[in-house]
Motif scaffolding. Sequence first.
Motif, PDB file in Angstrom:
ATOM      1  N   LYS A  26      -6.650   5.584  -5.012  1.00 21.36           N
ATOM      2  CA  LYS A  26      -7.369   4.367  -4.655  1.00 21.36           C
ATOM      3  C   LYS A  26      -7.643   3.568  -5.930  1.00 21.36           C
ATOM      4  N   TYR A  85      -0.188   4.788  -1.342  1.00 23.30           N
ATOM      5  CA  TYR A  85       0.520   6.031  -1.032  1.00 23.30           C
ATOM      6  C   TYR A  85       1.872   6.013  -1.751  1.00 23.30           C
ATOM      7  N   ILE A 131      -1.754  10.162  -3.234  1.00 19.60           N
ATOM      8  CA  ILE A 131      -2.695   9.162  -2.731  1.00 19.60           C
ATOM      9  C   ILE A 131      -3.702   8.818  -3.815  1.00 19.60           C
ATOM     10  N   THR A 152     -11.318  10.347  -0.951  1.00 23.09           N
ATOM     11  CA  THR A 152     -10.015   9.992  -0.389  1.00 23.09           C
ATOM     12  C   THR A 152      -9.022   9.556  -1.463  1.00 23.09           C
ATOM     13  N   SER A 153      -9.489   9.441  -2.699  1.00 19.01           N
ATOM     14  CA  SER A 153      -8.586   9.130  -3.811  1.00 19.01           C
ATOM     15  C   SER A 153      -8.081  10.464  -4.368  1.00 19.01           C
ATOM     16  N   THR A 171      -6.098   1.620  -1.096  1.00 18.73           N
ATOM     17  CA  THR A 171      -5.464   2.937  -1.176  1.00 18.73           C
ATOM     18  C   THR A 171      -3.955   2.763  -1.227  1.00 18.73           C
ATOM     19  N   THR A 183       0.822  -1.210   0.000  1.00 18.79           N
ATOM     20  CA  THR A 183       0.000   0.000   0.000  1.00 18.79           C
ATOM     21  C   THR A 183       0.860   1.266   0.000  1.00 18.79           C
TER      22      THR A 183
END
Length: 198
Positions: free
Chosen positions: A134, A149, A132, A91-92, A147, A53
């Motif tokens: 997703k 990083y 970041i 959040t993407s 997700t 991730t």
Amino acid sequence: MLNITFNNLFNGKLIKKTLRALSVVFFAMLIGAMGGSLAQAAPGIAPVFVSSTAVSYAENATGTIIEVNAQVGGLGKALTYSIIPSSVDGTSYDASLFSIAAGGTGETAHLTFLSSQNYESSNDANDDNIYIVKVRADDGGVTTDQTIYVTITNVNEVPTDIALSNSSVAENAGVDATVGTLSSTDVDAGDGFTYTLV
């Protein structure tokens, strides 16, 4: 272990038990011979990501950032990979900067930037050089999201220019007289420089 003797060979219960035991053994052997493909093909099992991730990636680089990999029932399987837009999932954050394409067999996918990223001029939503995104693995409508990083790392880049503060000196100034001061233009702030005559 079942021992079948002539005396009990025609015992109906024993025959049923024997056939049942043989069928279980045969089924187990069949699954083993197929390499577990029955479990792989079983419907309704959500993919599970086995790739990392978090990954570091050098500034100005091009090519694959990470090979995304999800499995079904612990086995590799051709899946459909996609990037979830930030408009769909907030959040993407940096989804618009990435691209994803399936690998040769479709079991994995290659995550890349649409263009190279610069450490000195970050382009991510949080302006911290951590991008970041997703991604989604889809097995015929059964999906799993992950997700990722991506941290951009600094690279020592070549200075782009050299300047001299003065280009003349008085006659008879002496062998150690200072003509001027050299300075360099470099995107890497704080770097020191060594000058040589060539």
